[in-house]
Design an enzyme around this catalytic site. Structure first.
Site, mmCIF file in Angstrom:
data_model
loop_
_atom_site.group_PDB
_atom_site.id
_atom_site.type_symbol
_atom_site.label_atom_id
_atom_site.label_comp_id
_atom_site.label_asym_id
_atom_site.label_seq_id
_atom_site.Cartn_x
_atom_site.Cartn_y
_atom_site.Cartn_z
ATOM 1 N N HIS A 1 7.942 -31.216 9.727
ATOM 2 C CA HIS A 1 7.199 -29.865 9.686
ATOM 3 C C HIS A 1 6.416 -29.653 8.558
ATOM 4 O O HIS A 1 5.144 -28.824 8.529
ATOM 5 C CB HIS A 1 7.862 -28.952 9.465
ATOM 6 C CG HIS A 1 9.169 -28.467 10.217
ATOM 7 N ND1 HIS A 1 8.748 -27.754 12.043
ATOM 8 C CD2 HIS A 1 10.237 -28.857 10.526
ATOM 9 C CE1 HIS A 1 9.929 -28.374 12.772
ATOM 10 N NE2 HIS A 1 10.951 -28.540 11.910
ATOM 11 N N CYS B 1 3.491 -2.514 3.778
ATOM 12 C CA CYS B 1 2.400 -1.841 3.713
ATOM 13 C C CYS B 1 2.961 -1.157 5.536
ATOM 14 O O CYS B 1 4.542 -1.401 5.644
ATOM 15 C CB CYS B 1 1.343 -2.810 4.261
ATOM 16 S SG CYS B 1 1.140 -3.473 6.396
ATOM 17 N N THR C 1 3.094 -1.609 8.979
ATOM 18 C CA THR C 1 2.937 -2.637 9.763
ATOM 19 C C THR C 1 3.386 -4.011 9.550
ATOM 20 O O THR C 1 4.127 -4.943 10.559
ATOM 21 C CB THR C 1 2.235 -3.035 11.411
ATOM 22 O OG1 THR C 1 1.216 -3.205 9.957
ATOM 23 C CG2 THR C 1 2.020 -1.410 11.684
ATOM 24 N N ASP D 1 0.858 -1.079 0.243
ATOM 25 C CA ASP D 1 -0.414 -0.061 0.144
ATOM 26 C C ASP D 1 1.242 1.113 0.317
ATOM 27 O O ASP D 1 2.095 0.927 -0.216
ATOM 28 C CB ASP D 1 -1.434 0.126 1.313
ATOM 29 C CG ASP D 1 -0.138 -0.064 2.423
ATOM 30 O OD1 ASP D 1 0.944 0.139 2.658
ATOM 31 O OD2 ASP D 1 -1.078 0.357 3.283
ATOM 32 N N HIS E 1 10.642 -23.660 8.545
ATOM 33 C CA HIS E 1 9.360 -24.754 9.266
ATOM 34 C C HIS E 1 7.911 -24.659 8.684
ATOM 35 O O HIS E 1 6.747 -25.480 8.999
ATOM 36 C CB HIS E 1 9.060 -23.978 10.532
ATOM 37 C CG HIS E 1 10.342 -24.398 11.471
ATOM 38 N ND1 HIS E 1 10.964 -24.395 12.647
ATOM 39 C CD2 HIS E 1 11.218 -25.426 10.894
ATOM 40 C CE1 HIS E 1 11.655 -24.994 13.123
ATOM 41 N NE2 HIS E 1 12.215 -25.542 11.898
#
Ligand code: RB5
Length: 149
Positions: free
Chosen positions: A133, A65, A67, A8, A98
């Site tokens: 995993h 973005c 965060t 964004d 993992h």
């Protein structure tokens, strides 16, 4: 390997830095926007990148973005996407080894450019180790199948 890129307005500058890094490494990418710092909504770019990855047009995706959180939440709504919002290299490595993360999300207001590129480099070079995993990742897919009708 072709990388789908998206951001964004908050992640736009970091996306441009990542593009330069990928150019230097001769790693192919497709930029799904946004293309400026004009305010926009992150879910649309998360969806475009997620679609490119699940359809096989791109092998992996990187989203930015402010965060890394909103855009990762949105990407994870697309079945088949395992998007990890990461702010240091250890988690980036583990998200591949993992969790077989196929999309990386970064917060441009959280990590500096140098750290972000270190994370990108670690993440691009890491591979899923499989084994126990793989069973856990399959269990994630089972949850997805149960709820995404
Ligand atoms: C936009 O201001 C900001 O909310 C967005 O970039 C992101 O941080 C959301 O999770």
């Amino acid at each position: 390997m072709k990388i789908a890129l998206g951001s964004d307005h908050g992640g736009y500058s970091l996306k441009e830095v990542i593009k330069k890094f990928l150019d230097e490494k001769a790693i192919a990418y497709e930029d799904f926007g946004t293309y400026s710092t004009e305010s926009t909504d992150y879910p649309q770019f998360a969806e475009k990148v997620a679609k490119a990855v699940v359809s096989g047009v791109c092998e992996r995706g990187i989203l930015c973005c402010g965060t890394g959180i909103g855009i990762s939440i949105a990407a994870n709504k697309v079945p088949g996407i395992r998007c990890a919002a990461v702010s240091e290299p250890y988690s980036a490595l583990m998200s591949r080894e993992h969790n077989n993360a196929n999309v990386l999300a970064l917060g441009a207001r959280v990590v500096g450019e140098g750290l972000a590129l270190q994370i990108v480099e670690v993440w691009l070079n890491a591979e899923f180790v499989g084994g126990r995993h793989a069973n856990r990742v399959n269990l994630i897919s089972e949850i997805e199948k149960k709820y995404c009708k």
